[in-house]
Every structure is written in C-alpha cells, then in structure tokens.
Design an enzyme around this catalytic site. Structure first.
Site: not given
Ligand SMILES: [Zn+2]
Length: 520
Positions: A74, A95, A155-156, A284, A328, A461
C-alpha cells in the site's frame, strides 16, 4: 499515383505529428482503489453501471499497467502514484520497516514530531517526512500556483503519500476515536467542516449492522458479515473499515471536502487525491474469488458514480480530469488455488526467521541476530555484527545461502548485492532494485514463489508477479481520447503525464514517461 502517395504521406504525418497535452483542468480527481486487481474491471464488467462503467466507456483505459517495484504494498503504491518515483529514490520501501537509526519499527508515515488532530488528545501523528521526493501537488505548490491539494482515505499513508509535503491537508479515519483526523503537520485545529462531520457520528448508523449481498432477495438472506462481535453463526466484519461502509464514509467525506474547500473554483488547478481502503480489508480476509469481492466491487462502481455525478454538478465534467488506479493487486487464496490444480501454499515467516537465527548462532555464537522484519526481508543486528568484528557481507551471504535452501523461496538478494547492482537482469531483479533504498532496506530481501504467501490466513500481496503488480490505469476528461491502450506502461507514468498536462516540472524522483498516446 504520385498524388495518392503524397496524400498518404500527409496522412501519416498527421497521425505521427506532435501532440499537444490537454489544457489544465480546474480539478484533478486522483482515485486509488486499494487492492483492486486489473481483472476486476472485466470480471464484474456486466455488473458495472455507474462510475467504473463510465470510466471504461469514456476513459483512456491502459490494459497493461504495472507497479514495477518490489514489494507491491500500500505505502509504496500510494507513494508511486503521484510522485512517479520508485522506492529507490522515494525512500518509501514498505508499509513498515525497521529503522536502524532509532532501533525501532516505523511506518511509512509515522512521525513522533507530530500529534493527531481530531483524535485522542496527544496521540502520535503522521506526516510525509519519510517521502524524499515531490508529488504532483508539491510541484503545483512550488510553482506558485493558486491550487488546493487535499488527500483523503481511511488509512493515514493512503491520504498522506499521494498528497505530498506541501498539501493543504490530508484527512484519514481514526478508528480509536471514530473521527476524521489529520496531524499537526498540516494544521493545529480541524477545519469547521470536518468538526461538523465528526459531530454527526457517522459510524453510529453502522453499529450492529450486517453486510447483506447486493444479490440478496430479502433481509433474511445470510449476510457476508456482521458488526456484532461474538455471533458464531456469521463472520464478524472486524471493523467498519473492513466493510463497504468504510468506502461510503470516504465518498461522503470527499463530497463535503469538495464543497468546504470549494475545489475546482480557484485560479489554478486543484488536486483531490482519494483512496478507497475498504476493498483491501475485505480482499485480505476472503480473497479475490469470494463473492464479497464482487459485491464490494459493484458497490465501488456505484459510489464512484455518485462521486463523479457530484463533481459534474459542482465543478463540471469539462473542467475535471479523473485518473483512477490501484496501489497493488492480490494473490488468490492458496487453498482456493490448490483446489483448481494451481500452484500455491503458505510458508511460515516465523519458522524462516528461526532457521536464520539458529544458523547464525551455530556459526558465529549465540546472540540476538535479528533486529526486525519488513514487507520483504530480514534486518540483521548490525551492532552485534560489529561487536563480534564480523564481515557484514559474509553474514548476509550466510543468511542468503540458508534462505535459498528453504522451500518456496523464489529469490534472495543481499543488500550489498543490490547496492552494487550485482543481480540478474530479469524483471524480478529489476523490481527488487527499484524497491531498494540502502539506508532503509533490509539486509536480506526475500521473494517467495508465485502464489505462495507468508500470511497464515486469507490472502495478501507484495510480489512482483502480475496478480500483485497489474492494476487499472484510466484517465478521463477533456482532451483525453477514450479507448483501450495496450502498450505496457508503469504506474510511474501517471505523475509525469499529469505534470505535463499542468505545464509543470516533473516530480523530482519521477522515472515515468508521458502517456501522450491518449492526448487528442
Ligand atoms: Zn493497499
């Protein structure tokens, strides 16, 4: 005859002549769908009637677009999107990783120098300080344009990394406080419009809710999951983010941002970067072949339709350039693959690290040999290696030699090999090189066999293989020639294409090319 030839030559010249980029729009809407494989565009095509359908019909659709770095995760995907850079120059290698300087694990955006604004008082904030390069928004700002640049996601990292350093704001969702938040990096007090949203407690309407399939005939159909924990008969959704409602909140927040920030109505081009995170959480948990993924993909089509309609109304389609991509793809669930006679399985990262630790203890004496892990490798305890006066290269080679003997390990590279460029020339090695940034990358980089996962459940991933690397890239707007474009392109091509349209300098680390085949 001569005249026919002359005409033919003229026609060829007209086709191959210079093309001019479209004029800068009033608003760029840069959309990421987190973990949206390229094939989801076509797998569920007949179910799309709204936003994705419009993009597929009216946009320039790149059919062979890839993330060309390893690992495909990500933070890296989002940092590539509007910088055009690879981790080797952006510094965003994953990440999370082990930070050798502080001796601690860090995330791509964690920043102890900042605090959350709008969340629990005093909570640690996030910023783009680990991103070493500029983004499209940064180039707008540095050129002195009167533009607003805003990033939005659950997400930040997905809000912050596309927006960049000079952004007016990045907003994300804090599940501890159930508030939309930012950090002191951007501002010390939330804007009134965001405070108002937080005061409306959107999450409350989802308490105890169940996610029913769109295909459900009635309310008694079995739900995909429920927000009631401890209900044995139905899977617990886990969190609001892991349901389509997370995306609904992002879309609603984005509409408010367009209004509150008056986007598309400034002297120069505004940039709105939005990342829909819920597809990733769902993917996921259940994998690409589960009905939940089809369901949330169709819901994403509808949400995008709603967002594009809203922007048509408030900014105008002729004034807007939309670009859509994903950070992704994702691997099939190994057990699903095995059932269809495809390769795949699970490997234990824990067992692998234990084997490394034992091998080093046997060869060099007992000690805590491993400092940490990341999305793609192992960090060795370099202090211990120095204390014992060992040669770092020899120790890395010991680890690499051991890992190469482990089942379902596809490639192993040491950081010294990568720093020297001593790797084979194929695309896997190239991806590893592009993903390598010496001060932050692990000592030993590991890539597993295709379809093999380190995750004990669900799917994941990170690999350079196509199921993880291939993503949609679609541009839509005035001056963009709709159609399918089959030449292989990289995610890195998006940012320089945008800066060309904006008549700006390319972002500082961009390695991409300009996708001018789609310019009218
Ligand atoms: Zn992602």
């Amino acid at each position: 005859m001569k005249r026919v030839l002359a005409f033919a030559a003229l026609a060829v010249c007209a086709l191959a002549g210079p093309v001019t980029a479209p004029r800068p729009p009033k608003l760029i809407v840069a959309i990421v769908i987190d973990q949206f494989r390229y094939d989801y565009l076509w797998r569920f095509r007949t179910d799309y009637t709204a936003g994705l359908a419009r993009l597929l019909n009216q946009g320039a659709v790149f059919t062979d677009a890839h993330h060309v770095h390893y690992p495909t995760v990500t933070a890296v995907g989002h940092s590539t999107f509007l910088s055009g850079a690879t981790p080797s120059s952006s510094g965003i290698i994953g990440n999370e990783w082990f930070d050798r300087e502080s001796g601690e694990s860090v995330t791509s955006v964690s920043d102890p120098g900042t605090r959350l604004v709008g969340g629990a008082p005093g909570a640690l904030g996030s910023s783009p300080h680990r991103l070493l390069v500029s983004t499209v928004g940064d180039e707008l700002k540095m050129a002195g344009r009167h533009s607003k640049v805003i990033g939005i996601s659950i997400k930040d990292r997905s809000a912050i990394l596309p927006a960049g350093h000079a952004a007016d704001a990045a907003y994300w969702y804090d599940s501890d406080s159930n508030n939309w938040v930012t950090s002191t990096y951007f501002m010390n007090d939330l804007a009134a419009g965001v405070k108002e949203i937080n005061g409306q407690h959107w999450f409350q309407k989802y308490l105890g809710a169940s996610w029913l399939p769109l295909d459900a005939k009635d309310d008694n159909a079995p739900p995909f999951c429920t927000m009631v924990n401890g209900n044995d008969s139905v899977r617990y959704c886990g969190s609001l983010e892991a349901t389509p409602w997370g995306n609904e909140m992002i879309e609603e927040f984005t509409e408010r941002a367009v209004m509150n920030e008056n986007l598309g109505h400034h002297d120069d081009t505004d940039l709105l970067a939005v990342s829909f995170s819920s597809n990733d959480y769902v993917g996921h948990a259940v994998g690409p072949d589960a009905p939940e993924v089809r369901d949330i993909s169709i819901r994403t089509d509808r949400l995008l339709g709603r967002l594009l309609d809203f922007i048509d109304q408030h900014v105008g389609a002729a004034n807007t350039l939309v670009v859509l991509t994903a950070d992704h793809g994702v691997a099939p669930v190994p057990e699903v693959n095995q059932k269809r006679k495809m390769p795949g399985g699970r490997i234990s990262g824990f067992a692998m690290l234990r084997a490394v630790s034992e091998a080093l203890s046997t060869k060099y004496g007992a000690g805590k040999w491993i400092d940490g892990g990341s999305d793609d490798g192992v960090y060795l305890n370099r202090k211990l290696i120095m204390q014992k006066k060992l040669d770092l290269e020899a120790v890395q080679n010991t680890v690499a030699d051991l890992l190469k003997t482990q089942p379902h390990v596809f490639r192993v590279y040491t950081s010294i090999e990568l720093a020297r460029g001593q790797v084979t020339g194929d695309y896997v090695s190239q991806a590893a090189l592009r993903g390598f940034f010496e001060p932050r990358s692990p000592d030993v980089v590991v890539i597993q066999d295709p379809y093999y996962l380190f995750s004990p459940t669900g799917t994941s991933h990170s690999t350079p293989f196509n199921y993880d690397s291939q993503v949609p890239v679609i541009f839509m707007g005035a001056g963009i020639q709709p159609g399918e474009y089959n030449e292989k392109i990289a995610e890195n091509d998006i940012a320089p294409t945008l800066t060309t349209i904006l008549r700006l300098e390319e972002p500082s680390g961009s390695i991409g090319r300009i996708l001018d085949e789609m310019f009218r």
